[in-house]
Design an enzyme around this catalytic site. Structure first.
Site, PDB file in Angstrom:
ATOM      1  N   HIS A 319      30.107  48.653  25.668  1.00 62.42           N
ATOM      2  CA  HIS A 319      28.719  49.434  24.670  1.00 62.42           C
ATOM      3  C   HIS A 319      28.169  50.877  25.078  1.00 62.42           C
ATOM      4  O   HIS A 319      26.589  50.970  24.129  1.00 62.42           O
ATOM      5  CB  HIS A 319      27.854  47.726  24.912  1.00 62.42           C
ATOM      6  CG  HIS A 319      27.943  46.758  23.982  1.00 62.42           C
ATOM      7  ND1 HIS A 319      29.298  45.374  25.463  1.00 62.42           N
ATOM      8  CD2 HIS A 319      27.846  46.064  23.168  1.00 62.42           C
ATOM      9  CE1 HIS A 319      29.240  45.104  23.984  1.00 62.42           C
ATOM     10  NE2 HIS A 319      28.653  44.993  22.991  1.00 62.42           N
ATOM     11  N   GLY A 320      27.985  51.352  25.648  1.00 64.96           N
ATOM     12  CA  GLY A 320      27.561  52.463  25.981  1.00 64.96           C
ATOM     13  C   GLY A 320      27.449  53.178  27.052  1.00 64.96           C
ATOM     14  O   GLY A 320      27.718  52.126  28.880  1.00 64.96           O
TER      15      GLY A 320
END
Length: 465
Positions: A319-320
């Protein structure tokens, strides 16, 4: 370019649909590929080259894997292709994160430059990897038509934010699409619903979260902190599911089916159920390509726990480039292990409403971690939510937020229920109701346009991933 913009709605989309629908079947793949590349190039003029190189290399590698009868050659090509795609993802998305972590560990003070992250790189990289692995495992034959594969890999409705659909699920529709008046109408209806979710609900709820988060998390009153957490919980659902509705609607207008990505996740009565209903394409990707190859649940208890934690650490990292995402992933991994081995049987004995409340409570906490800029901010915000900062129960900001946004929050909660679908289904049962429903859709579209032209809309949250 994104779906909730004036250029897309009144320039790109009508021109593309006219060209695609009037084009003979043999030319539709070319129109779709060119249109998808133009869509991506609108916002990423340089990175469209990276996308095209990735598509071409993946197409070549899969053909070589399929054609070779030597296991060692097949493995070598597969590992090389996976390594190249994963390296590109790690470099473009996580280069700065790795250097920041190393700099912190070494107490160094060097500076560096990073490149802007290509839009949707996490999504289209996972599509490439699933295709390569499916070909290697013999689940699907490698494409012999570069246009078919290009149309799949660059399909603009799902290119930026998914769903991460598989090649085997889409190839038949891509090569033999069946657009007609009914599918076009259903697709347009789905698209308008998604647009309203994004512009009228998600963006408005996002303003609440931005307002709450603008100050110090340790200074928030308890109720204000919960209002902000609830607003973000609703925002990310309407933002992401709204995009998915638009993507599925656009595909249906072309006579192409995409998989569902959400099935009312906020009505779940367990974390396990929640992740069967939220971002289904990502959950199933990690299940099929990481969890099961590691042994899944057909291993010892210790290895099963290991497999769950590996999958959820990677899910968070996907996700990041931030420690908050890793903590978020490990948080869910821990909850799933507790459900499986400790609390699952006890939870099932509770009334359904209590199961739902516990699940909703845990999900809201997770979104605070997910949305926070760093781990310390997340901890400070959570302390404010649980009266651990010596803060007030309510303050002036609380009353201001409630007086200006109470109806919006109530609507946000209500439409988590199948309220809209039930209303639409009843209206469709008679001619007058169908007319009223179409008028309602037009009103929603007009109101969405008014917000968009007033520049009050925001980019999609998951576009950053």
């Amino acid at each position: 370019m994104t779906f909730q913009t004036i250029p897309f709605l009144f320039l790109f989309l009508p021109l593309f649909l006219i060209g695609y629908l009037i084009c003979p079947r043999k030319g539709k793949l070319l129109i779709l590929t060119i249109g998808s590349l133009l869509f991506y190039a609108w916002g990423e003029p340089l990175y469209v080259i990276l996308l095209m190189v990735s598509v071409g290399y993946c197409y070549w590698a899969a053909k070589k894997i399929d054609q070779s009868e030597r296991p060692n050659v097949r493995r070598r090509i597969l590992f090389q292709a996976i390594a190249i795609h994963v390296f590109a993802l790690l470099y473009m998305k996580y280069y700065g994160f790795f250097l920041d972590t190393l700099r912190s560990l070494l107490h160094a003070s060097w500076t560096y430059k990073t490149l802007p992250m290509p839009l949707g790189i996490s999504f289209y990289t996972f599509m490439m990897l699933s295709y390569l692995l499916d070909v290697y495992w013999g689940k699907v034959k490698a494409s012999t038509n570069i246009l078919t594969f290009s149309a799949y890999a660059t399909f603009f409705p799902k290119l930026i934010m998914g769903p991460i659909d598989r090649y085997a699920n889409m190839v038949e529709d891509l090569e033999h699409p069946t657009p007609n008046v009914f599918s076009f109408g259903e697709g347009a209806e789905r698209f308008l619903k998604g647009l309203a979710k994004k512009v009228l609900l998600a963006d408005a709820l996002g303003i609440i979260w931005t307002n709450v988060q603008s100050g110090s998390p340790s200074d928030l009153s308890l109720v204000t902190a919960w209002i902000g957490a609830l607003a973000y919980t609703l925002q990310i659902y309407y933002d992401f599911s709204g995009y998915t509705d638009m993507a599925i609607g656009l595909a249906k207008m072309m006579g192409i089916r995409l998989m569902e990505n959400f099935q009312r996740p906020y009505l779940s009565t367990s974390i396990t159920m929640f992740w069967r209903r939220w971002h289904i394409s990502l959950s199933s990707w990690f299940r099929d390509y990481i969890y099961i190859p590691l042994g899944g649940n057909r291993v010892s208890k210790g290895k099963h726990i290991r497999n769950i934690m590996i999958v959820w650490m990677l899910t968070g990292f996907w996700h990041g480039a931030n420690w908050t995402f890793i903590v978020w992933g490990l948080y869910y991994g821990g909850l799933l292990i507790l459900e499986k081995y400790v609390l699952g049987s006890a939870m099932k004995k509770l009334p359904v409403m209590i199961q739902w409340l516990i699940t909703a409570f845990l999900v809201i906490i997770s979104w605070v971690i997910f949305a926070s800029p760093d781990v310390s901010s997340a901890l400070a915000y959570l302390k404010s939510m649980f009266f651990m900062q010596g803060n007030l129960l309510v303050d002036e900001q609380t009353w201001w937020l409630l007086s200006n946004n109470l109806i919006l929050l109530i609507l946000g909660v209500l439409f988590v229920l199948p309220l809209g679908e039930n209303i639409a289904r009843r209206l469709k049962q008679n001619y007058g109701g169908a007319i009223a429903l179409n008028i309602l859709y037009l009103a929603m579209f007009a109101l969405s346009l008014a917000y968009m032209m007033g520049q009050t809309y925001q980019t999609f949250l998951y576009a950053q991933f």
